[in-house]
Design a protein around this motif. Sequence first.
Motif, PDB file in Angstrom:
ATOM      1  N   UNK A  12      10.521  -5.147   9.274  1.00  8.98           N
ATOM      2  CA  UNK A  12      11.321  -4.848  10.458  1.00  8.98           C
ATOM      3  C   UNK A  12      12.302  -3.706  10.183  1.00  8.98           C
ATOM      4  N   UNK A  13      12.893  -3.703   8.968  1.00 13.65           N
ATOM      5  CA  UNK A  13      13.850  -2.655   8.615  1.00 13.65           C
ATOM      6  C   UNK A  13      13.171  -1.291   8.585  1.00 13.65           C
ATOM      7  N   UNK A  14      11.949  -1.237   8.039  1.00 11.00           N
ATOM      8  CA  UNK A  14      11.228   0.042   7.995  1.00 11.00           C
ATOM      9  C   UNK A  14      10.874   0.500   9.409  1.00 11.00           C
ATOM     10  N   UNK A  15      10.502  -0.449  10.272  1.00 11.06           N
ATOM     11  CA  UNK A  15      10.228  -0.096  11.672  1.00 11.06           C
ATOM     12  C   UNK A  15      11.488   0.471  12.324  1.00 11.06           C
ATOM     13  N   UNK A  20       8.729   9.608   7.207  1.00 11.33           N
ATOM     14  CA  UNK A  20       8.370   9.862   5.821  1.00 11.33           C
ATOM     15  C   UNK A  20       8.634   8.690   4.904  1.00 11.33           C
ATOM     16  N   UNK A  21       9.167   7.596   5.436  1.00 12.03           N
ATOM     17  CA  UNK A  21       9.400   6.391   4.643  1.00 12.03           C
ATOM     18  C   UNK A  21       8.193   5.469   4.781  1.00 12.03           C
ATOM     19  N   UNK A  22       7.682   5.020   3.654  1.00  9.47           N
ATOM     20  CA  UNK A  22       6.488   4.186   3.620  1.00  9.47           C
ATOM     21  C   UNK A  22       6.808   2.760   3.184  1.00  9.47           C
ATOM     22  N   UNK A  23       5.978   1.847   3.668  1.00  6.98           N
ATOM     23  CA  UNK A  23       6.083   0.420   3.335  1.00  6.98           C
ATOM     24  C   UNK A  23       4.738  -0.029   2.780  1.00  6.98           C
ATOM     25  N   UNK A  24       4.763  -0.647   1.603  1.00  8.00           N
ATOM     26  CA  UNK A  24       3.546  -1.199   1.008  1.00  8.00           C
ATOM     27  C   UNK A  24       3.861  -2.591   0.488  1.00  8.00           C
ATOM     28  N   UNK A  25       3.039  -3.559   0.841  1.00  9.63           N
ATOM     29  CA  UNK A  25       3.163  -4.920   0.313  1.00  9.63           C
ATOM     30  C   UNK A  25       1.780  -5.368  -0.130  1.00  9.63           C
ATOM     31  N   UNK A  26       1.624  -5.670  -1.410  1.00  9.61           N
ATOM     32  CA  UNK A  26       0.331  -6.082  -1.965  1.00  9.61           C
ATOM     33  C   UNK A  26       0.543  -7.272  -2.886  1.00  9.61           C
ATOM     34  N   UNK A  27      -0.508  -8.068  -3.049  1.00  4.95           N
ATOM     35  CA  UNK A  27      -0.432  -9.179  -3.991  1.00  4.95           C
ATOM     36  C   UNK A  27      -0.445  -8.668  -5.426  1.00  4.95           C
ATOM     37  N   UNK A  28       0.326  -9.325  -6.276  1.00  3.34           N
ATOM     38  CA  UNK A  28       0.249  -9.051  -7.706  1.00  3.34           C
ATOM     39  C   UNK A  28      -1.107  -9.527  -8.210  1.00  3.34           C
ATOM     40  N   UNK A  29      -1.583  -9.027  -9.355  1.00  2.00           N
ATOM     41  CA  UNK A  29      -2.897  -9.431  -9.872  1.00  2.00           C
ATOM     42  C   UNK A  29      -3.058 -10.937 -10.015  1.00  2.00           C
ATOM     43  N   UNK A  30      -1.975 -11.649 -10.300  1.00  2.00           N
ATOM     44  CA  UNK A  30      -2.065 -13.115 -10.448  1.00  2.00           C
ATOM     45  C   UNK A  30      -2.247 -13.812  -9.112  1.00  2.00           C
ATOM     46  N   UNK A  31      -1.907 -13.134  -8.023  1.00  3.97           N
ATOM     47  CA  UNK A  31      -1.976 -13.742  -6.701  1.00  3.97           C
ATOM     48  C   UNK A  31      -0.836 -14.681  -6.405  1.00  3.97           C
ATOM     49  N   UNK A  32       0.129 -14.792  -7.318  1.00  5.24           N
ATOM     50  CA  UNK A  32       1.231 -15.747  -7.162  1.00  5.24           C
ATOM     51  C   UNK A  32       2.475 -15.122  -6.549  1.00  5.24           C
ATOM     52  N   UNK A  33       2.514 -13.814  -6.438  1.00  2.00           N
ATOM     53  CA  UNK A  33       3.673 -13.151  -5.858  1.00  2.00           C
ATOM     54  C   UNK A  33       3.221 -11.922  -5.084  1.00  2.00           C
TER      55      UNK A  33
END
Length: 281
Positions: A161-164, A173-186
């Motif tokens: 919401x803040x990035x929006x 020019x501000x980017x947002x990326x959210x991905x799972x860590x390799x463990x899938x736990x975070x």
Amino acid sequence: MDAKKLITMSNREVEDRAIAYVIAYEKAAGREATDTRGERSAQVDVVSTDPVTGQERHIEIKAYGGDGRGEDLWLEPSQVRALEEVPEPHLYLVTNVRSIDPEAIRILDLGGEQLQARLRVKKHREYYSVPMPVAIYDALREASTTPAGITGTEFIRRVLEAVVVLHERGYHGIRYVAVYAPTGLSVRVFVGRRSEVPDRHPDDDVLDRVAYLSLDDAVEPAREFAGAMIPAWWTPVMIADQILARIPPVEPTADDLAYAKRLSAMLEDADENVRSLMTEE
């Protein structure tokens, strides 16, 4: 309180932050609160309503950068009149507003007969000085609570919401990326300039140029993000301002409407499923 542990801010910023905290506090209690400072007919700072019973509480707010313990309450004549005249009056003492520790901020609810008893012993000078014994202060603090924490999923959404918000201001020019860590736990969340935000965990030399967080879905009162402890009650606008303060300077070029529209659509579709908040890897 140690001055080194206080955030520098203007009186207006202290007041605004206290109001935001009170509104979050009321929401956590199941009430719907409105900041009425901009309403010409308003007598108090906030009006909070129980959606089930319709009962209102009229809240005047006294914000302290520190704890205010042992200090008399300095109230303007209009504030005293409001507290003596409105139904269900409450005087919320919001303490430690400038603290870097969000858990130090408390609402001391002075209401009912205790408030009326304090007002009966007020002293009229060019202002009203209301005696506030430390025993009453300590009892109110003992009875005070902090708003509930926020889950990792809710925090991810708040950052999106803040990035929006920033995109609405033209910071495409501000980017947002959210991905799972390799463990899938975070989940790893990155916010920064388009040239530096990665689609995976970046090299260490990039981390000081982005706002980065790795989090699970635990409920926490605050999380460290964008160079600050972000309490659960911070609004997306407050987080947006913190992001701008944390990352290297970026101009509001408004040159990528397609990306801004895609993130806005992601926000509209987001729910409690973490996957709905992920960008494409």
